[in-house]
Design a protein around this motif. Sequence first.
Motif, PDB file in Angstrom:
ATOM      1  N   SER A 147       0.816  -1.228   0.000  1.00  0.00           N
ATOM      2  CA  SER A 147       0.000   0.000   0.000  1.00  0.00           C
ATOM      3  C   SER A 147       0.840   1.265   0.000  1.00  0.00           C
ATOM      4  N   ARG A 148       2.031   1.204   0.560  1.00  0.00           N
ATOM      5  CA  ARG A 148       2.904   2.390   0.600  1.00  0.00           C
ATOM      6  C   ARG A 148       3.487   2.702  -0.771  1.00  0.00           C
ATOM      7  N   GLU A 149       3.773   1.662  -1.536  1.00  0.00           N
ATOM      8  CA  GLU A 149       4.446   1.839  -2.824  1.00  0.00           C
ATOM      9  C   GLU A 149       3.479   1.953  -4.002  1.00  0.00           C
ATOM     10  N   ALA A 150       2.331   1.294  -3.902  1.00  0.00           N
ATOM     11  CA  ALA A 150       1.363   1.329  -5.001  1.00  0.00           C
ATOM     12  C   ALA A 150       0.696   2.702  -5.047  1.00  0.00           C
ATOM     13  N   ILE A 151       0.384   3.148  -6.257  1.00  0.00           N
ATOM     14  CA  ILE A 151      -0.318   4.425  -6.394  1.00  0.00           C
ATOM     15  C   ILE A 151      -1.759   4.168  -6.842  1.00  0.00           C
ATOM     16  N   VAL A 152      -2.608   5.095  -6.481  1.00  0.00           N
ATOM     17  CA  VAL A 152      -4.036   4.971  -6.762  1.00  0.00           C
ATOM     18  C   VAL A 152      -4.304   4.795  -8.258  1.00  0.00           C
ATOM     19  N   GLY A 153      -3.574   5.507  -9.092  1.00  0.00           N
ATOM     20  CA  GLY A 153      -3.788   5.427 -10.533  1.00  0.00           C
ATOM     21  C   GLY A 153      -3.633   4.025 -11.100  1.00  0.00           C
ATOM     22  N   ASP A 154      -2.858   3.186 -10.425  1.00  0.00           N
ATOM     23  CA  ASP A 154      -2.636   1.815 -10.903  1.00  0.00           C
ATOM     24  C   ASP A 154      -3.736   0.850 -10.490  1.00  0.00           C
ATOM     25  N   VAL A 155      -4.506   1.194  -9.470  1.00  0.00           N
ATOM     26  CA  VAL A 155      -5.501   0.256  -8.957  1.00  0.00           C
ATOM     27  C   VAL A 155      -6.928   0.807  -8.934  1.00  0.00           C
TER      28      VAL A 155
END
Length: 150
Positions: free
Chosen positions: A71-79
Amino acid sequence: MLATTVTVRQILEQKGSTTHSVTPGVSVLDALAMMAKHDIGSVLVVENERLVGIFTERDYARKLVLKGLNSREAIVGDVMTPNVCTITPALAIDAVMNIMTENRFRHLPVVEHGRIVGIVTIGDVVKSIIDQQEKTISHLSNYIAGELTT
């Protein structure tokens, strides 16, 4: 007989039109923190004042947790869910319920003249329908008791 059609505009007038949004580059953790802070199940994803997606608890569970992403590394635009279905304030609540049921949505952004003016949730729809039914029951009870005329 009491017959009123509640619209999205009327729901927004009662509940308010506050929405919460993030940009696509925000970390999933930050988006989740915002959702927790405001006790909401989704945030709108906005870029240059334009709605580009929605990020929901379902997106988090299915696109991040189940895939073992961070969750820290993933960005909203990807999910996020892109190509968001939107509704207008003039839409009747029955139509909103049908859209939500058929598409399995729990959150629908409300857009008017290209601007986000609110969001309607499944809870808002259920509350509106219950309120309508209570009014109809009261009206019919009063009619049967002879306290109302047609």
